[in-house]
Design a protein around this motif. Structure first.
Motif, PDB file in Angstrom:
ATOM      1  N   THR A 214       0.830  -1.208   0.000  1.00 36.29           N
ATOM      2  CA  THR A 214       0.000   0.000   0.000  1.00 36.29           C
ATOM      3  C   THR A 214       0.863   1.255   0.000  1.00 36.29           C
ATOM      4  OG1 THR A 214      -1.731  -1.187   1.214  1.00 36.29           O
ATOM      5  CG2 THR A 214      -1.841   1.211   1.207  1.00 36.29           C
ATOM      6  N   ALA A 215       1.936   1.267   0.799  1.00 39.89           N
ATOM      7  CA  ALA A 215       2.824   2.430   0.839  1.00 39.89           C
ATOM      8  C   ALA A 215       3.515   2.646  -0.494  1.00 39.89           C
ATOM      9  CB  ALA A 215       3.869   2.255   1.945  1.00 39.89           C
ATOM     10  N   VAL A 216       3.846   1.575  -1.200  1.00 41.61           N
ATOM     11  CA  VAL A 216       4.459   1.716  -2.524  1.00 41.61           C
ATOM     12  C   VAL A 216       3.456   2.324  -3.507  1.00 41.61           C
ATOM     13  CG1 VAL A 216       5.502   0.470  -4.451  1.00 41.61           C
ATOM     14  CG2 VAL A 216       6.043  -0.190  -2.095  1.00 41.61           C
ATOM     15  N   LEU A 217       2.208   1.904  -3.422  1.00 43.82           N
ATOM     16  CA  LEU A 217       1.184   2.441  -4.324  1.00 43.82           C
ATOM     17  C   LEU A 217       0.766   3.856  -3.954  1.00 43.82           C
ATOM     18  CD1 LEU A 217      -1.094  -0.710  -4.785  1.00 43.82           C
ATOM     19  CD2 LEU A 217       0.583   0.228  -6.385  1.00 43.82           C
ATOM     20  N   TRP A 218       1.095   4.290  -2.748  1.00 44.14           N
ATOM     21  CA  TRP A 218       0.791   5.671  -2.358  1.00 44.14           C
ATOM     22  C   TRP A 218       1.632   6.680  -3.138  1.00 44.14           C
ATOM     23  CZ3 TRP A 218       0.560   4.918   3.687  1.00 44.14           C
ATOM     24  CH2 TRP A 218      -0.739   4.516   4.030  1.00 44.14           C
ATOM     25  N   ILE A 219       2.601   6.224  -3.887  1.00 43.38           N
ATOM     26  CA  ILE A 219       3.374   7.135  -4.730  1.00 43.38           C
ATOM     27  C   ILE A 219       2.487   7.781  -5.788  1.00 43.38           C
ATOM     28  CG2 ILE A 219       5.325   7.252  -6.356  1.00 43.38           C
ATOM     29  CD1 ILE A 219       6.611   4.982  -4.880  1.00 43.38           C
ATOM     30  N   ILE A 220       1.428   7.106  -6.182  1.00 49.56           N
ATOM     31  CA  ILE A 220       0.505   7.653  -7.194  1.00 49.56           C
ATOM     32  C   ILE A 220      -0.020   8.997  -6.700  1.00 49.56           C
ATOM     33  CG2 ILE A 220      -1.637   7.254  -8.451  1.00 49.56           C
ATOM     34  CD1 ILE A 220      -1.174   4.249  -8.056  1.00 49.56           C
ATOM     35  N   PRO A 221       0.196  10.078  -7.444  1.00 50.36           N
ATOM     36  CA  PRO A 221      -0.185  11.421  -6.959  1.00 50.36           C
ATOM     37  C   PRO A 221      -1.668  11.723  -7.150  1.00 50.36           C
ATOM     38  CG  PRO A 221       0.871  11.615  -9.084  1.00 50.36           C
ATOM     39  CD  PRO A 221       0.916  10.144  -8.724  1.00 50.36           C
ATOM     40  N   GLN A 222      -2.518  10.844  -6.671  1.00 49.00           N
ATOM     41  CA  GLN A 222      -3.962  11.046  -6.721  1.00 49.00           C
ATOM     42  C   GLN A 222      -4.532  10.766  -5.330  1.00 49.00           C
ATOM     43  OE1 GLN A 222      -5.671  12.202  -9.301  1.00 49.00           O
ATOM     44  NE2 GLN A 222      -3.902  12.238 -10.686  1.00 49.00           N
ATOM     45  N   LYS A 223      -5.103  11.779  -4.731  1.00 53.83           N
ATOM     46  CA  LYS A 223      -5.596  11.614  -3.371  1.00 53.83           C
ATOM     47  C   LYS A 223      -6.715  10.589  -3.287  1.00 53.83           C
ATOM     48  CE  LYS A 223      -4.317  16.075  -1.380  1.00 53.83           C
ATOM     49  NZ  LYS A 223      -4.806  17.264  -0.640  1.00 53.83           N
ATOM     50  N   ALA A 224      -7.573  10.559  -4.290  1.00 51.67           N
ATOM     51  CA  ALA A 224      -8.673   9.599  -4.275  1.00 51.67           C
ATOM     52  C   ALA A 224      -8.152   8.160  -4.284  1.00 51.67           C
ATOM     53  CB  ALA A 224      -9.598   9.837  -5.470  1.00 51.67           C
ATOM     54  N   VAL A 225      -7.143   7.916  -5.117  1.00 55.56           N
ATOM     55  CA  VAL A 225      -6.556   6.569  -5.178  1.00 55.56           C
ATOM     56  C   VAL A 225      -5.897   6.219  -3.847  1.00 55.56           C
ATOM     57  CG1 VAL A 225      -4.848   5.132  -6.347  1.00 55.56           C
ATOM     58  CG2 VAL A 225      -6.235   6.736  -7.662  1.00 55.56           C
ATOM     59  N   ARG A 226      -5.224   7.177  -3.248  1.00 54.15           N
ATOM     60  CA  ARG A 226      -4.555   6.915  -1.980  1.00 54.15           C
ATOM     61  C   ARG A 226      -5.551   6.562  -0.880  1.00 54.15           C
ATOM     62  NH1 ARG A 226      -0.199  11.944  -1.856  1.00 54.15           N
ATOM     63  NH2 ARG A 226       1.230  11.122  -3.467  1.00 54.15           N
ATOM     64  N   TRP A 227      -6.652   7.281  -0.822  1.00 54.06           N
ATOM     65  CA  TRP A 227      -7.632   7.014   0.223  1.00 54.06           C
ATOM     66  C   TRP A 227      -8.361   5.699  -0.014  1.00 54.06           C
ATOM     67  CZ3 TRP A 227      -7.840   9.078   4.827  1.00 54.06           C
ATOM     68  CH2 TRP A 227      -7.243  10.322   5.037  1.00 54.06           C
ATOM     69  N   ILE A 228      -8.560   5.339  -1.261  1.00 54.02           N
ATOM     70  CA  ILE A 228      -9.157   4.027  -1.546  1.00 54.02           C
ATOM     71  C   ILE A 228      -8.216   2.918  -1.096  1.00 54.02           C
ATOM     72  CG2 ILE A 228      -9.852   2.464  -3.397  1.00 54.02           C
ATOM     73  CD1 ILE A 228     -10.918   4.874  -4.913  1.00 54.02           C
ATOM     74  N   LEU A 229      -6.918   3.088  -1.368  1.00 48.54           N
ATOM     75  CA  LEU A 229      -5.939   2.090  -0.952  1.00 48.54           C
ATOM     76  C   LEU A 229      -5.853   1.971   0.562  1.00 48.54           C
ATOM     77  CD1 LEU A 229      -3.062   2.883  -3.484  1.00 48.54           C
ATOM     78  CD2 LEU A 229      -4.550   0.869  -3.482  1.00 48.54           C
ATOM     79  N   VAL A 230      -5.898   3.095   1.260  1.00 49.25           N
ATOM     80  CA  VAL A 230      -5.791   3.036   2.714  1.00 49.25           C
ATOM     81  C   VAL A 230      -7.041   2.406   3.320  1.00 49.25           C
ATOM     82  CG1 VAL A 230      -6.759   5.304   3.276  1.00 49.25           C
ATOM     83  CG2 VAL A 230      -5.006   4.315   4.741  1.00 49.25           C
ATOM     84  N   MET A 231      -8.192   2.594   2.708  1.00 46.93           N
ATOM     85  CA  MET A 231      -9.407   1.965   3.216  1.00 46.93           C
ATOM     86  C   MET A 231      -9.377   0.454   3.011  1.00 46.93           C
ATOM     87  SD  MET A 231     -11.037   4.324   4.664  1.00 46.93           S
ATOM     88  CE  MET A 231     -12.545   3.435   5.007  1.00 46.93           C
ATOM     89  N   ILE A 232      -8.844   0.018   1.863  1.00 53.32           N
ATOM     90  CA  ILE A 232      -8.731  -1.421   1.618  1.00 53.32           C
ATOM     91  C   ILE A 232      -7.758  -2.060   2.612  1.00 53.32           C
ATOM     92  CG2 ILE A 232      -7.974  -3.165  -0.034  1.00 53.32           C
ATOM     93  CD1 ILE A 232      -8.955  -1.338  -2.272  1.00 53.32           C
ATOM     94  N   ALA A 233      -6.590  -1.441   2.778  1.00 58.08           N
ATOM     95  CA  ALA A 233      -5.608  -1.976   3.718  1.00 58.08           C
ATOM     96  C   ALA A 233      -6.130  -1.966   5.148  1.00 58.08           C
ATOM     97  CB  ALA A 233      -4.307  -1.173   3.629  1.00 58.08           C
ATOM     98  N   LEU A 234      -6.838  -0.908   5.507  1.00 59.47           N
ATOM     99  CA  LEU A 234      -7.390  -0.812   6.854  1.00 59.47           C
ATOM    100  C   LEU A 234      -8.467  -1.868   7.077  1.00 59.47           C
ATOM    101  CD1 LEU A 234      -7.520   0.686   9.548  1.00 59.47           C
ATOM    102  CD2 LEU A 234      -9.151   2.274   8.499  1.00 59.47           C
ATOM    103  N   GLY A 235      -9.268  -2.132   6.054  1.00 62.19           N
ATOM    104  CA  GLY A 235     -10.303  -3.155   6.198  1.00 62.19           C
ATOM    105  C   GLY A 235      -9.726  -4.549   6.389  1.00 62.19           C
TER     106      GLY A 235
END
Length: 303
Positions: A214-235
């Motif tokens: 998830t941290a590697v994919l957070w490099i993508i400079p899109q806030k929406a994508v980052r928050w979707i990734l953090v919600m998936i990882a958190l779930g």
């Protein structure tokens, strides 16, 4: 032929003796070439044992005893701490897979940890996560300012130390507090499920593995994508913690049990959102003062 006749005569004599004395005891000695007759095994219970196997409860007492015997060395010796890292690659991968694919109704500790809790996996997962967050945060900041003429990339090595402090403090202090709380509640409620401190640390360590990709994919400079990734990882990671510690508190008072699970999930959410906000969603115009000072200095020099 004489041997055969003698054998037949002995068998005939035994039969005659048995017929004459029905209550007599006959002793038969087997030859070396005769194979013993296998007795049918006792039927196994199909109900409770299958349920224990599905829940991971089979031989739990034996595994706990073996785990206690393995750590019988004094704590000041090297052998005592060596047992915490006595785990093979297959076990580590199996526990990582279990943390990525939590099964509803299954206990992560009983299925993967209790037979041999370790610190090898949690230690290296936390170390990898620290560098993944720090390096990805630097790359994210570089990509955000890429193309700006006034921007000069400077690696922020302090992010490594900050990430290490946050991750290791969470992976050790939160399990310590939870272990103390469960021990206290165990003295109040006798039938509560108890976990050792090493088992709790092991669960928290493996639950953090999902944040490495998830941290590697957070490099993508899109806030929406980052928050979707953090919600998936958190779930995923939050469900592992909730399903693991719910059996330990469900026999307690209903409010205390729910408050404990909510606190566990809240602290896990705070870690996820805090890392995303600090390392990746920092203000993008960090070098704005440098850009505004330069024109003023040019005007002053012209005067």
């Amino acid at each position: 032929m004489a041997a055969v006749d003698d054998l037949q005569f002995e068998e005939f004599g035994d039969a005659a003796t048995s017929a004459a004395n029905p209550g007599a005891t006959t002793i038969h000695i087997e030859g070396p070439s005769e194979s013993p007759t296998h007795q049918p095994g006792l039927p196994r219970g199909s109900g409770g044992e299958e349920d224990d196997e599905l829940l991971g409860n089979d031989d739990s007492d034996k595994t706990e005893l073996l785990a206690g015997q393995k750590k019988s060395s004094p704590f000041w010796t090297f052998e005592y701490y060596q047992t915490f890292f006595d785990v093979d690659t297959y076990q580590v991968f199996d526990r990582i897979k279990g943390s990525l694919l939590p099964i509803p109704g299954k206990n992560f500790v009983r299925l993967y940890i209790r037979s041999n809790p370790d610190l090898y996996g949690p230690f290296w997962i936390c170390a990898t996560l620290v560098f993944a967050i720090a390096i990805s945060g630097n790359l994210s900041n570089f990509l955000i300012h890429l193309g700006e003429k006034t921007y000069h990339y400077v690696p922020e090595f302090r992010k490594v130390s900050i990430a290490a402090t946050i991750i290791y403090a969470y992976a050790w202090l939160v399990p310590l507090a939870l272990w103390g709380f469960l021990m206290w509640r165990n003295s109040k409620v006798m039938n509560i499920v108890s976990y050792s401190f090493l088992e709790i640390v092991c669960v928290y360590g493996y639950s953090l593995f999902i944040y490495i990709p998830t941290a590697v994919l957070w490099i993508i400079p899109q806030k929406a994508v980052r928050w979707i990734l953090v919600m998936i990882a958190l779930g995923i990671s939050g469900s592992v913690l909730a399903m693991t510690f719910w059996p330990a508190v469900r026999e307690d008072n209903r409010r205390i049990a729910l408050a404990t699970i909510v606190t566990i999930v809240f602290l896990h959410t705070l870690l996820s959102v805090g890392c995303l906000a600090y390392f990746f969603d920092a203000p993008e115009m960090d070098h704005l003062p440098t850009a505004t000072v330069a024109p003023n200095q040019t005007v002053a020099a012209a005067k």
